[in-house]
Design a protein around this motif. Structure first.
Motif, short mmCIF file in Angstrom:
data_model
loop_
_atom_site.label_atom_id
_atom_site.label_comp_id
_atom_site.label_asym_id
_atom_site.label_seq_id
_atom_site.Cartn_x
_atom_site.Cartn_y
_atom_site.Cartn_z
N ASN A 1 0.85 -1.19 0.00
CA ASN A 1 0.00 0.00 0.00
C ASN A 1 0.89 1.24 0.00
OD1 ASN A 1 -2.09 1.85 0.25
ND2 ASN A 1 -2.25 1.60 2.47
N THR A 2 0.73 2.08 -1.01
CA THR A 2 1.48 3.34 -1.07
C THR A 2 0.50 4.48 -1.27
OG1 THR A 2 1.81 3.16 -3.46
CG2 THR A 2 3.52 2.23 -2.05
N GLN A 3 0.74 5.58 -0.56
CA GLN A 3 -0.09 6.77 -0.70
C GLN A 3 0.82 7.99 -0.73
OE1 GLN A 3 -2.69 8.85 2.39
NE2 GLN A 3 -4.21 7.53 1.43
N ILE A 4 0.80 8.68 -1.88
CA ILE A 4 1.64 9.85 -2.10
C ILE A 4 0.78 11.10 -2.09
CG2 ILE A 4 3.43 10.87 -3.55
CD1 ILE A 4 4.02 7.99 -2.61
N TRP A 5 1.23 12.15 -1.39
CA TRP A 5 0.50 13.41 -1.32
C TRP A 5 1.25 14.51 -2.06
CZ3 TRP A 5 -1.73 14.63 4.23
CH2 TRP A 5 -2.72 13.70 4.54
N LEU A 6 0.51 15.30 -2.83
CA LEU A 6 0.93 16.64 -3.27
C LEU A 6 0.01 17.62 -2.56
CD1 LEU A 6 1.37 16.10 -7.13
CD2 LEU A 6 3.06 15.82 -5.31
N ARG A 7 0.58 18.65 -1.96
CA ARG A 7 -0.23 19.41 -1.00
C ARG A 7 0.08 20.90 -1.06
NH1 ARG A 7 0.45 18.01 5.35
NH2 ARG A 7 2.57 18.60 4.76
N ASN A 8 -0.96 21.68 -0.80
CA ASN A 8 -0.85 23.13 -0.62
C ASN A 8 -1.51 23.48 0.70
OD1 ASN A 8 -0.68 25.91 -0.88
ND2 ASN A 8 -2.54 26.03 -2.11
N THR A 9 -0.74 23.95 1.67
CA THR A 9 -1.22 24.18 3.03
C THR A 9 -1.22 25.66 3.37
OG1 THR A 9 -0.35 22.05 3.77
CG2 THR A 9 -0.84 23.67 5.48
N GLU A 10 -2.36 26.16 3.85
CA GLU A 10 -2.42 27.49 4.44
C GLU A 10 -1.99 27.36 5.90
OE1 GLU A 10 -6.19 29.15 1.79
OE2 GLU A 10 -6.47 28.64 3.89
N ASN A 11 -0.83 27.90 6.23
CA ASN A 11 -0.26 27.73 7.57
C ASN A 11 -0.97 28.58 8.60
OD1 ASN A 11 1.86 25.93 6.81
ND2 ASN A 11 2.99 27.67 5.95
N ASN B 1 2.02 30.20 3.29
CA ASN B 1 1.49 29.15 2.43
C ASN B 1 2.64 28.23 2.01
OD1 ASN B 1 0.42 27.96 -0.24
ND2 ASN B 1 -1.36 29.00 0.60
N THR B 2 2.42 26.90 2.13
CA THR B 2 3.48 25.95 1.81
C THR B 2 2.96 24.88 0.85
OG1 THR B 2 4.50 26.23 4.00
CG2 THR B 2 5.10 24.25 2.77
N TYR B 3 3.73 24.61 -0.19
CA TYR B 3 3.41 23.48 -1.05
C TYR B 3 4.51 22.44 -0.88
CZ TYR B 3 6.73 25.59 -4.35
OH TYR B 3 7.84 26.12 -4.94
N ASP B 4 4.12 21.18 -0.88
CA ASP B 4 5.11 20.12 -0.70
C ASP B 4 4.58 18.81 -1.27
OD1 ASP B 4 3.21 19.36 1.15
OD2 ASP B 4 4.55 19.23 2.86
N ALA B 5 5.43 17.80 -1.25
CA ALA B 5 5.08 16.44 -1.62
C ALA B 5 5.52 15.53 -0.48
CB ALA B 5 5.77 16.03 -2.93
N GLY B 6 4.78 14.45 -0.26
CA GLY B 6 5.11 13.59 0.86
C GLY B 6 4.67 12.16 0.66
N LEU B 7 5.34 11.28 1.37
CA LEU B 7 4.96 9.87 1.41
C LEU B 7 4.13 9.68 2.67
CD1 LEU B 7 5.33 7.03 0.17
CD2 LEU B 7 7.38 6.79 1.58
N SER C 1 -9.72 20.61 2.70
CA SER C 1 -10.12 20.54 4.11
C SER C 1 -10.07 21.93 4.72
CB SER C 1 -9.19 19.61 4.90
OG SER C 1 -9.22 18.30 4.36
N SER C 2 -11.09 22.25 5.51
CA SER C 2 -11.18 23.55 6.19
C SER C 2 -11.23 23.33 7.69
CB SER C 2 -12.43 24.31 5.72
OG SER C 2 -12.58 25.51 6.45
N ARG D 1 -10.05 30.79 10.01
CA ARG D 1 -10.09 29.46 9.42
C ARG D 1 -8.96 29.34 8.40
NH1 ARG D 1 -14.78 26.62 10.64
NH2 ARG D 1 -13.99 24.95 9.29
N LYS D 2 -8.44 28.14 8.24
CA LYS D 2 -7.41 27.86 7.25
C LYS D 2 -7.80 26.60 6.49
CE LYS D 2 -4.59 31.25 8.26
NZ LYS D 2 -4.28 32.34 7.29
N GLY D 3 -7.18 26.45 5.30
CA GLY D 3 -7.52 25.31 4.46
C GLY D 3 -6.29 24.57 3.98
N GLU D 4 -6.55 23.41 3.35
CA GLU D 4 -5.48 22.57 2.85
C GLU D 4 -5.99 21.82 1.62
OE1 GLU D 4 -2.02 20.07 5.07
OE2 GLU D 4 -4.06 19.59 5.66
N HIS D 5 -5.23 21.90 0.52
CA HIS D 5 -5.53 21.16 -0.70
C HIS D 5 -4.60 19.96 -0.78
CE1 HIS D 5 -7.95 24.47 -2.51
NE2 HIS D 5 -7.15 25.23 -1.76
N ILE D 6 -5.16 18.78 -1.04
CA ILE D 6 -4.35 17.56 -1.13
C ILE D 6 -4.72 16.80 -2.40
CG2 ILE D 6 -3.62 15.44 0.02
CD1 ILE D 6 -4.73 16.58 2.62
N LEU D 7 -3.70 16.41 -3.16
CA LEU D 7 -3.86 15.51 -4.29
C LEU D 7 -3.19 14.20 -3.92
CD1 LEU D 7 -4.96 15.32 -7.21
CD2 LEU D 7 -2.70 16.02 -8.00
#
Length: 477
Positions: A71-81, A94-100, A450-451, A465-471
């Protein structure tokens, strides 16, 4: 720009996969066999619902085998800090990153019809700045660890060893590091079949405190009686010795008391059975499932508070839950539509004003030079996870009418209400997005927004309030 990047990436991947549709149909349902290793697939004329299992059969009857999973799950993300966040020692809103997010390898060894060994190993939460081992940089080379390692004995098996007849009552006894949790269905969730991009995490009330990634070491029993499915456990929680400030309650189980947990669900329609701890979050309408469940967790002297200076008080931890789950095909069969619905109520009691914050792959640290209004939650994407009080969680998914032989689209949404004793305002959390299933339930691309509310450090009321975009890219078998 980052939001546009995530959306464009999602659309591009969708178009690319859809262009392969006619090619894939020609090779549908071809089993792959390498010596004794068989990649089992379902022979369906349309959408394949599972990539199958990699199984090594140890005898002709098939009741002795070794099953491997990945099982592998990879995230591409844009986070409102959250306000006052440093990322790599620089202020960043604001931070964009990729993660395992997860990488899991599993082994289920049925050494005899009566005896099973289950192992799961992997890593979690590696990003450019989190999850790294000492001396390798902030994010490099995370440590691999065991998430599950237990033995299980069939006392009364699902099928009689000699006659192969179904037993209405079955009982399995196991011991080790395991995830047969009580509390709720979501506390026994399969991370390879989540409706949303991620679990809400408060479904694991002791996550990485007195447990190891939602597992504890102990003894469990599981099984079925007619339409009832049950699991109970007695465990030794991992040692936690946090010390409270004045007016604070923290995790501290220094007396070493045991924990007790259980979950019982009733199957109104098709029965759910399984040889592991994990329950799926959806079936895409391949089964008619409707369940009601009740669960609990308790451990005495699990937290410590300091009501006034120098005076300490020990508190028992208790959690109660009731939940409902259904996954049903709807509409004409040719459309292959499905509805998935889950709702759960939790009552947490950890002691007066207990409150816990958490973050997933948090990119940030606290900026102590920041003079604005800082959040009670802390920096980065931290949020108030849980505490003494009531939580209500609901999620809904809907599989759209069939438009492809190899692709399904499932919009989803969730809502969480947190009424916590340590806060002065009820918090509402929202998630919305969609799953794009490619070839099966096991391969998907998901987008989720997510909010979350932010609480003031002084009056403990919501001020922003802050949000987060995840692919999410996920593959499992």
């Amino acid at each position: 720009m980052v939001k546009r990047f995530l959306v464009i990436g999602f659309i591009s991947l969708t178009a690319t996969i859809y262009a392969q549709d006619s090619i894939v149909q020609q090779n549908d349902s071809i089993p792959v066999q390498v010596k004794n290793v068989v990649l089992e697939t379902e022979n369906r004329p349309t959408f394949k619902h599972s990539l199958g299992d990699l199984t090594l059969k140890l005898n002709e009857e098939g009741d002795r085998f070794m099953k491997f999973g990945l099982n592998t799950q990879i995230w591409l993300r844009n986070t409102e800090n959250n306000p006052g966040t440093l990322v790599n020692n620089l202020p960043q809103e604001n931070t964009y990153d990729a993660g395992l997010r997860t990488l899991r390898v599993t082994l289920q060894a049925q050494l005899s019809p009566a005896y099973q060994i289950y192992l799961q190993v992997g890593v979690n939460n590696q990003s450019f700045i989190s999850g790294g081992a000492a001396g390798n940089g902030a994010g490099k080379k995370p440590a691999i660890f065991f998430m599950d390692a237990y033995n299980e004995l069939a006392i009364i098996p699902q099928k009689d060893f000699k006659t192969h007849q179904e037993n209405k009552f079955n009982l399995y006894l196991g011991a080790g590091l395991h995830g047969f949790n009580g509390i709720s269905r979501l506390s026994n969730a399969s991370t390879s079949k989540m409706l949303l991009g991620d679990l809400p995490i408060f479904n694991y009330p002791n996550i990485e405190v007195s447990d190891q990634f939602a597992r504890q070491i102990g003894v469990f029993v599981r099984g079925e009686y007619n339409k009832f499915n049950y699991r109970f456990a007695v465990n030794k929680p991992f040692a936690v010795n946090n010390q409270p400030n004045i007016g604070e309650t923290v995790d501290n189980n220094q007396p070493g008391k045991l924990s007790y947990s259980g979950y019982v669900m009733y199957n109104f329609l098709n029965k759910e059975t399984g040889s592991t701890a994990f329950l799926p979050g959806f079936y895409l309408g391949t089964k008619k499932v409707m369940n009601f469940g009740l669960g609990f967790y308790s451990s005495n002297d699990a937290t410590l508070s300091q009501p006034v200076e120098g005076i300490y008080k020990r508190n028992n931890e208790s959690v109660l839950s009731a939940d409902f789950f259904t996954d049903l095909p709807i509409g004409r069969p040719s459309q292959e539509m499905a509805l998935t619905f889950y709702t759960a109520f939790y009552r947490y009691n950890f002691g007066k004003n207990y409150l816990r914050n958490i973050s997933i792959m948090n990119p940030g640290d606290t900026d102590y030079n920041y003079t604005g209004n800082k959040a009670l939650e802390g920096p980065g994407n931290a949020r108030n996870l849980l505490g003494t009080g009531n939580l209500w969680y609901t999620q809904l998914g809907f599989v759209l009418p069939k438009f492809s032989e190899t692709i399904k689209l499932q919009p989803f949404a969730s809502y969480t209400m947190k009424d916590l004793e340590g806060l002065n305002e009820i918090g509402s959390y929202f998630d919305i997005g969609a799953n794009l299933f490619v070839f099966s339930q096991s391969a998907k691309i998901s987008y989720q927004y997510s909010s979350r509310p932010l609480y003031d450090q002084v009056d403990k009321k919501i001020f922003d309030r802050k949000g987060e975009h995840i692919l999410v890219f996920q593959l499992s078998f």
